[in-house]
Enzyme design. Structure first.
Site, PDB file in Angstrom:
ATOM      1  N   SER A   1      -6.501 -33.408  35.676  1.00 41.22           N
ATOM      2  CA  SER A   1      -5.615 -33.204  36.837  1.00 41.22           C
ATOM      3  C   SER A   1      -4.470 -34.217  36.872  1.00 41.22           C
ATOM      4  O   SER A   1      -4.685 -35.422  36.717  1.00 41.22           O
ATOM      5  CB  SER A   1      -6.450 -33.340  38.117  1.00 41.22           C
ATOM      6  OG  SER A   1      -5.654 -33.138  39.253  1.00 41.22           O
ATOM      7  N   GLY A   2      -3.242 -33.696  37.053  1.00 45.06           N
ATOM      8  CA  GLY A   2      -2.085 -34.563  37.337  1.00 45.06           C
ATOM      9  C   GLY A   2      -1.590 -35.411  36.178  1.00 45.06           C
ATOM     10  O   GLY A   2      -0.715 -36.263  36.376  1.00 45.06           O
TER      11      GLY A   2
ATOM     12  N   SER B   1      -7.321 -29.606  39.367  1.00 39.89           N
ATOM     13  CA  SER B   1      -7.775 -29.242  40.718  1.00 39.89           C
ATOM     14  C   SER B   1      -7.999 -27.734  40.830  1.00 39.89           C
ATOM     15  O   SER B   1      -8.620 -27.266  41.777  1.00 39.89           O
ATOM     16  CB  SER B   1      -6.754 -29.711  41.752  1.00 39.89           C
ATOM     17  OG  SER B   1      -5.496 -29.133  41.502  1.00 39.89           O
ATOM     18  N   ASP B   2      -7.495 -26.969  39.868  1.00 40.55           N
ATOM     19  CA  ASP B   2      -7.698 -25.517  39.873  1.00 40.55           C
ATOM     20  C   ASP B   2      -8.911 -25.086  39.053  1.00 40.55           C
ATOM     21  O   ASP B   2      -9.101 -23.880  38.808  1.00 40.55           O
ATOM     22  CB  ASP B   2      -6.444 -24.820  39.317  1.00 40.55           C
ATOM     23  CG  ASP B   2      -5.214 -25.087  40.170  1.00 40.55           C
ATOM     24  OD1 ASP B   2      -5.291 -24.852  41.382  1.00 40.55           O
ATOM     25  OD2 ASP B   2      -4.192 -25.534  39.631  1.00 40.55           O
TER      26      ASP B   2
ATOM     27  N   HIS C   1      -2.629 -21.209  34.186  1.00 41.02           N
ATOM     28  CA  HIS C   1      -2.038 -21.145  35.519  1.00 41.02           C
ATOM     29  C   HIS C   1      -0.760 -21.965  35.523  1.00 41.02           C
ATOM     30  O   HIS C   1      -0.755 -23.107  35.085  1.00 41.02           O
ATOM     31  CB  HIS C   1      -3.007 -21.693  36.567  1.00 41.02           C
ATOM     32  CG  HIS C   1      -2.370 -21.851  37.919  1.00 41.02           C
ATOM     33  ND1 HIS C   1      -1.683 -20.832  38.540  1.00 41.02           N
ATOM     34  CD2 HIS C   1      -2.288 -22.911  38.772  1.00 41.02           C
ATOM     35  CE1 HIS C   1      -1.232 -21.257  39.710  1.00 41.02           C
ATOM     36  NE2 HIS C   1      -1.577 -22.508  39.870  1.00 41.02           N
TER      37      HIS C   1
ATOM     38  N   HIS D   1       3.352 -22.377  37.718  1.00 40.82           N
ATOM     39  CA  HIS D   1       4.227 -21.953  38.811  1.00 40.82           C
ATOM     40  C   HIS D   1       5.556 -21.501  38.211  1.00 40.82           C
ATOM     41  O   HIS D   1       6.614 -21.811  38.736  1.00 40.82           O
ATOM     42  CB  HIS D   1       4.429 -23.088  39.821  1.00 40.82           C
ATOM     43  CG  HIS D   1       3.204 -23.415  40.617  1.00 40.82           C
ATOM     44  ND1 HIS D   1       3.253 -23.870  41.904  1.00 40.82           N
ATOM     45  CD2 HIS D   1       1.874 -23.329  40.305  1.00 40.82           C
ATOM     46  CE1 HIS D   1       2.021 -24.063  42.355  1.00 40.82           C
ATOM     47  NE2 HIS D   1       1.164 -23.762  41.397  1.00 40.82           N
TER      48      HIS D   1
ATOM     49  N   ASP E   1       4.633  -2.432  27.127  1.00 39.87           N
ATOM     50  CA  ASP E   1       4.123  -2.930  25.849  1.00 39.87           C
ATOM     51  C   ASP E   1       2.982  -3.929  26.036  1.00 39.87           C
ATOM     52  O   ASP E   1       2.180  -4.138  25.126  1.00 39.87           O
ATOM     53  CB  ASP E   1       5.240  -3.634  25.064  1.00 39.87           C
ATOM     54  CG  ASP E   1       6.142  -2.655  24.318  1.00 39.87           C
ATOM     55  OD1 ASP E   1       5.676  -1.550  23.988  1.00 39.87           O
ATOM     56  OD2 ASP E   1       7.311  -3.009  24.040  1.00 39.87           O
TER      57      ASP E   1
END
Lengths: 229, 229, 229, 229
Positions: D44-45, D74-75, D94, D96, D119
């Site tokens: 994390s981070g 954290s995910d 994941h 953004h 496709d």
């Protein structure tokens, strides 16, 4: 002849690609020697990476080639019309930079929506009227200059260093060609932000005159206080 | 004096270009020494690649130049107004980064539409009111700070580290100048995505308070659990 | 066999990535030898950085592999349909370049809004009709070529070197594959600016025929005067 | 333990920055060993350029750290929920990434407007419902996975390798982490083009089922004929 100006015009043409203002050969830069009444301009259709100082073309203010073996830019007559009518300017840039050209294609002036604009252009960036059929058919490139000059009857080319030619794209100038290139970069940035501003609020109003004055004059007025002395 | 902070401010100014937040000299960074009550800030109008540690300007909290041979940024008075009123903050960044500036030009706060926003800003990024004519005419740069401070009467500058000045652009802060630069990058990204979100759905509503709390507090609250200890 | 054309097709495929026209393997280039009636084309699904001259595939005009160990591009039948019907063209490019593809997905031709467009495409860039279910189910790639050919019944492929396949993306051609790549770059730029022009003014009208003629013919007509002789 | 998977997860995390999918640390990649029932995930981070193979964290399918000195992303609980419910998948990403996130923030699925989409994704890219207050307050990250799983009741995760979490951003998967990264790039490109397509025509309809089938199945079906054997 005009070695120094040729060098400057070469460099300014190369800056067009560096700043991402041009695709292929879609842009040209010129600079004038006001003593000799000669203009140095990019040769027509030559890729930027093939340009050398020696390939720059020198023309007089009537468009006669004074020096150089290549054809000058096909937009030469437009440049000359501006040099002949705007004695204050020393360098000119024409590009099809995408944001400014999108405004030109829409036939709309770029409204002054913020201080970034006001820092550099004293009011809305004007857009010319469309050329008449007769103007397109005869002396098209010269007439492209004429509609710009017509638009500037009540505008000082030192306060407004850019214009959009309706359906075509921007012409931008400055004290010399390097300044004209910098103004072209600024125009593109201002055009991009004005586009997004309008999309965010279709009824947005322009900056107040007081704020326009404040920003333009703190950078360009006689009491300017931006930068170093 | 303040060698370490000067070095930090130099680095943070250079990061502005590296992160693509600035065109030419359109941005400035400062950092404060809260013990000495001195602020180190970029000199006005100097291109980033010409900056050195020695060229950084030191001013006191009234704006007197304490050290340095160059004029400080023309926005210095705005920075000082923020340092004087927000004792929590250690570094400030001002840019005309295009997405945040487009929102500022539209005079609109940036609504919190997603968790990216909520991770970093605790609510909508506020936009100031327009300055009055009298505020523009006298002490303009200081008054630019005042309208920010006015907007933050009920907002904690530690929860909301950015603001849009109406018709102008963003001011962003943080614990130090490096954090302020990072927050400027985040603001730009958040501004871009909020723009596209609105275009996709004009009637979009903001994130729920519960989700805003969840995301902001898992990163910034006292029980935060993001990252390493 | 066809060493020189293979080299050209290899280079043109690599230019697709250099000009930012493709993601992963989403594009292919071919070139024809009109004497031998052979077409050199990219192998299917091979990443650009793994391409070598030897990996290029040679097919005849019926699609039989004449040389090469790899499968030709899955779009080969479309290329062949164009070569068989447009004897004037020498190279073809197909990409999913994002701006042109967005217009194709919207099923709209790209209107000629400015001189940049008029300099290169003689009128609106056409968009095909949608393929019928039967055309999708049988000989899909060949039929993709057929709807292009159908659209060009009254259009000269030398005046209009690009087309949008409805719901799919652009096919672009030229005298050779390198020219086809350049036309693909131009199409993308023109598509981008037309998009922004429409957003700025939903009721914008197209360039006048006189101005379209002027610009296209000063570059491409028999009395063209752009560039060097 | 899991040296090879750790190496793969490290590489895939670095690809996120290379493909421009992430700002700062806004993204994480994991990969599962289905024999050992262990998942390797980014800590994390931690900035991407500080990552090493040794810093990767190994967790079991209940989220217990099996190896590694750092906190996992954290995910992590979201990743695990997907691995536990989608036995077909081997790697998860994941981010953004701005275009996909803009659609997620608008709470809209990405309609299939073209063959580029067809496709790679077999239908519209779904968007989850919003989480309930109770789901946000307790086990938020696990529940983020649950709403994805809920959305996929009638969708095969092998046919649809991406989802938008409402108000948040995309989760994307594949056979392994490298495939998941590639699918993330594709999702971003598809999201960008769908956005522009809608702006060009607000009433645009989706691709026909026949064409969707044709494109998806020529690449992914049992009779696929794209690429080399």
């Amino acid at each position: 002849m005009l070695k120094k100006i040729k060098e400057a015009v070469l460099k300014s043409n190369l800056l067009l690609t560096e700043y991402g203002l041009v695709t292929f050969t879609w842009g040209n830069v010129s600079e004038i020697d006001r003593n000799k009444n000669c203009v140095v301009i990019k040769p027509s259709g030559v890729p930027y990476h093939e340009l050398t100082r020696e390939k720059m073309v020198v023309v007089d203010l009537k468009g006669n080639v004074v020096e150089g073996n290549l054809n000058p830019s096909s937009d030469t007559a437009t440049h000359l019309e501006l040099y002949n009518n705007f004695p204050e300017i020393g360098g000119i840039v024409h590009t099809h930079s995408p944001w400014a050209t999108s405004w030109a294609q829409a036939g709309k002036e770029i409204p002054c929506y913020g201080t970034t604009h006001a820092d550099h252009f004293y009011g809305n960036v004007p857009c010319t009227r469309k050329l008449k059929t007769s103007e397109i058919k005869k002396d098209y490139e010269k007439k492209t200059g004429s509609v710009i000059v017509e638009k500037f009857i009540n505008i000082n080319p030192e306060d407004m260093t850019a214009v959009l030619v309706n359906g075509h794209g921007p012409f931008v100038w400055g004290d010399d060609s390097h300044q004209a290139v910098k103004n072209s970069v600024i125009l593109e940035e201002v055009a991009k932000m004005a586009y997004h501003t309008e999309q965010l609020d279709k009824d947005i109003t322009q900056l107040s005159c007081t704020l326009l004055d404040k920003h333009f004059l703190r950078k360009h007025g006689k009491n300017s206080y931006y930068g170093q002395n």
